[in-house]
Design an enzyme around this catalytic site. Structure first.
Site, mmCIF file in Angstrom:
data_model
loop_
_atom_site.group_PDB
_atom_site.id
_atom_site.type_symbol
_atom_site.label_atom_id
_atom_site.label_comp_id
_atom_site.label_asym_id
_atom_site.label_seq_id
_atom_site.Cartn_x
_atom_site.Cartn_y
_atom_site.Cartn_z
ATOM 1 N N LYS A 114 -55.698 21.801 9.591
ATOM 2 C CA LYS A 114 -56.865 21.316 9.890
ATOM 3 C C LYS A 114 -56.775 19.609 9.570
ATOM 4 O O LYS A 114 -56.380 19.375 8.633
ATOM 5 C CB LYS A 114 -58.105 21.909 9.678
ATOM 6 N N LYS A 145 -49.727 26.757 9.861
ATOM 7 C CA LYS A 145 -49.691 27.196 11.165
ATOM 8 C C LYS A 145 -50.211 25.986 12.204
ATOM 9 O O LYS A 145 -50.992 25.466 11.740
ATOM 10 C CB LYS A 145 -50.749 28.334 11.270
ATOM 11 N N HIS A 200 -50.755 33.670 18.929
ATOM 12 C CA HIS A 200 -52.164 33.611 18.801
ATOM 13 C C HIS A 200 -52.844 34.339 20.265
ATOM 14 O O HIS A 200 -52.171 34.161 21.101
ATOM 15 C CB HIS A 200 -52.550 32.047 18.687
#
EC number: 4.1.1.39
Length: 465
Positions: A165, A191, A284
Site C-alpha cells: 500500500k 502482493k 484475486h
C-alpha cells in the site's frame, strides 16, 4: 403427427420429481423467489428449462432431437424455513450439455439467460455438484498445495503475505523498496494490489524488474525463498501471457490474476501457462461481491470457488471470519474445505448442498486478508490451519516503525501461535495471552500490539444460511 404449437407450462416437461440423478449429472441448487402467483414447481421447471434446452414456446425443431436426453430436470423442491415464498430448487443437467474443460461454457449454460427471467423475482445459485466425469476434463490448479510447499521449502505453518500500500501512486522503485522491506522482515510473500496493472505512474515492466530485484536481495539475506505476486492481469489474453513470460524470464516463483474481471477463459489460459512453466498462480477475486453478496440473488461464492479450482489457481482470497471484510464462520470454512480437500461431504449447516468428490484435483490455498492485524493471529491460525496464506496489508505497513518491523511483528506472532498450538494450548481461549508473552521479547510485536489493541470491525455478516 404434426407438432402442437403454442405456449405450454414448463412443468409439464421439466419438472420430474421421480427422476433419479446419475453420477455423471451436474447438479445445481438454486434459491428461487417466484413472482406472486407462480407456483414453485413452475418456477423450478422454468429454471431447468431456461438453463438447458427450453425456450418460451414449443418449436418444431424440438422434434429433431431427443429432449429427454438433453433437458435439465427440476427433480426436487424444498421450502426455505423462515423465508416467505422462497424455495431451494434442485436441477440435474446431463453432462452432454457442457464443453469439456470450459468453466466459461458451464456458466454460460447454468447462469446465462435464466437470471433475467420474468417469472422469477430473484434467483441465486447456491451450490453445484461437479461430477468426476466433468472435473477430470480440467487441469485444475497449476501446482496445488503440496507442490507449492515443496517449491518454497516451507512446512508446518500458514504462509504470510502483505499487499503493498498505497495500492496506487507509488513509483516502481519505491514499490520495490517496500517489497524488499516486507520480505526482509520475515514475510513469505508480498502482493500487487488487484488494481495494479500497468498504469501511467508505474508500468508493469518496471514494477516486475524492481520487485524481482527486491525479492532476490531479501532471499540472499534471509536464506528463505520469497515471492511477490506479480499481477499479470491485462486488457487482452496476449498481453497477459506476455507479462507472465517476462515474470518467468526473471525467475520469480509466482504471478497473479484477477479471475472474475479477467474472465474464466483468460484465467484458464494463464493457469495452463503457469503449470507448463513452473509458476505459481495467485488469484484475486475482485468483483466477487457484485455477484455473491445479495442473499437471494446472484451466485454464492462457494460456486465461484469451485469454478476457480477447476479453471486453475494456487491461491485464492476466500474471505475471513475476523477483520474488515465479511465472512460467516461456518459458511467460510465450508468453501475453504471445498478449495483444499479431496472429498467434502454434504453439510447444510455449512451451506454445502452436495457431496463433492474432487478425485485428487490439486487443492487451492485459501488467502485470508482484509483488516487483520497481530491480535487476530491466534484466531486465524486456529480457523484456517496450516494450509493457508494470511495477508496483512495495513497490518504490516501500518506498523509505527515501518514495513520491516511490521513484517517482524507478524512473523513473531505467527511463530508464537504455531508453537503454542503444537504444545497443545487452546488458541481460541489463550490467544491474547500467547501474543502478550511473545511481545515481551519482541519490541516490534509489542509496538504493533499497542497500535491495534482497540481496533474492531463489527458489523452483521450479510451472508447467513
Amino acid at each position: 403427427v404434426g407438432f402442437k404449437a403454442g405456449v405450454k407450462d414448463y412443468k409439464l416437461t421439466y419438472y420430474t420429481p421421480e427422476y433419479k440423478t446419475k453420477d455423471t449429472d451436474i447438479l445445481a441448487a438454486f434459491r428461487v423467489t417466484p413472482q406472486p402467483g407462480v407456483p414453485p414447481e413452475e418456477a423450478g421447471a422454468a429454471v431447468a428449462a431456461e438453463s438447458s434446452t427450453g425456450t418460451w414456446t414449443t418449436v418444431w425443431t424440438d422434434g429433431l432431437t431427443s429432449l429427454d436426453r438433453y433437458k435439465g430436470r427440476c427433480y426436487h423442491i424444498e421450502t426455505v424455513t423462515g423465508e416467505e415464498n422462497q424455495f431451494i430448487v434442485y436441477v440435474a443437467y446431463p453432462l452432454d450439455l457442457f464443453e469439456e474443460g470450459s468453466v466459461t461454457n458451464m456458466f454460460t449454460s447454468i447462469v446465462g439467460d435464466v437470471f433475467g427471467f420474468k417469472a422469477l423475482r430473484a434467483l441465486r445459485l447456491e451450490d453445484l455438484r461437479i461430477p468426476p466425469a466433468y472435473s477430470k476434463t480440467f487441469q485444475g490448479p497449476p501446482h496445488g498445495i503440496q507442490v507449492e510447499r515443496d517449491k518454497l521449502n516451507k512446512y508446518g505453518r500458514p504462509l504470510l503475505g502483505c499487499t503493498i500500500k498505497p495500492k496506487l501512486g507509488l513509483s516502481a522503485k519505491n514499490y520495490g523498496r517496500a517489497v524488499y522491506e516486507c520480505l526482509r522482515g520475515g514475510l513469505d510473500f508480498t502482493k500487487d494490489d488487484e488494481n495494479v496493472n500497468s498504469q501511467p505512474f508505474m508500468r508493469w515492466r518496471d514494477r516486475f524488474l524492481f520487485c524481482a530485484e527486491a525479492l532476490y536481495k531479501a532471499q540472499a539475506e534471509t536464506g528463505e525463498i520469497k515471492g511477490h505476486y506479480l499481477n499479470a492481469t491485462a486488457g487482452t489474453c496476449e498481453e497477459m501471457i506476455k507479462r507472465a513470460v517476462f515474470a518467468r524470464e526473471l525467475g520469480v516463483p509466482i504471478v497473479m490474476h484477477d479471475y472474475l474481471t479477467g474472465g474464466f477463459t483468460a484465467n484458464t489460459t494463464l493457469s495452463y501457462y503457469c503449470r507448463d512453466n513452473g509458476l505459481l498462480l495467485h488469484i484475486h477475486r475482485a468483483m466477487h461481491a457484485v455477484i455473491d453478496r445479495q442473499k437471494n440473488h446472484g451466485i454464492h461464492f462457494r460456486v465461484l470457488a469451485k469454478a476457480l479450482r477447476m479453471s486453475g489457481g494456487d491461491h485464492i482470497h476466500s474471505g475471513i471470519v475476523v477483520g474488515k471484510l465479511e465472512g460467516e464462520r461456518d459458511i467460510t470454512l465450508g468453501f475453504v474445505d471445498l478449495l483444499r480437500d479431496d472429498l467434502v461431504e454434504e453439510d447444510r449447516s455449512r451451506g454445502i448442498y452436495f457431496t463433492q468428490d474432487w478425485v485428487s484435483l490439486p487443492g487451492v490455498l485459501p488467502v485470508a486478508s482484509g483488516g487483520i492485524h497481530v491480535w487476530h493471529m491466534p484466531a486465524l491460525t486456529e480457523i484456517f490451519g496450516d494450509d493457508s496464506v494470511l495477508q496483512f496489508g495495513g497490518g504490516t505497513l501500518g506498523h509505527p516503525w515501518g514495513n520491516a518491523p511490521g513484517a517482524v511483528a507478524n512473523r513473531v506472532a505467527l511463530e508464537a501461535c504455531v508453537q503454542a498450538r503444537n504444545e497443545g494450548r487452546d488458541l481460541a481461549r489463550e490467544g491474547n495471552e500467547i501474543i502478550r508473552e511473545a511481545s515481551k521479547w519482541s519490541p516490534e510485536l509489542a509496538a504493533a500490539c499497542e497500535v491495534w489493541k482497540e481496533i474492531k470491525f463489527e458489523f452483521e455478516a450479510m451472508d447467513t444460511l
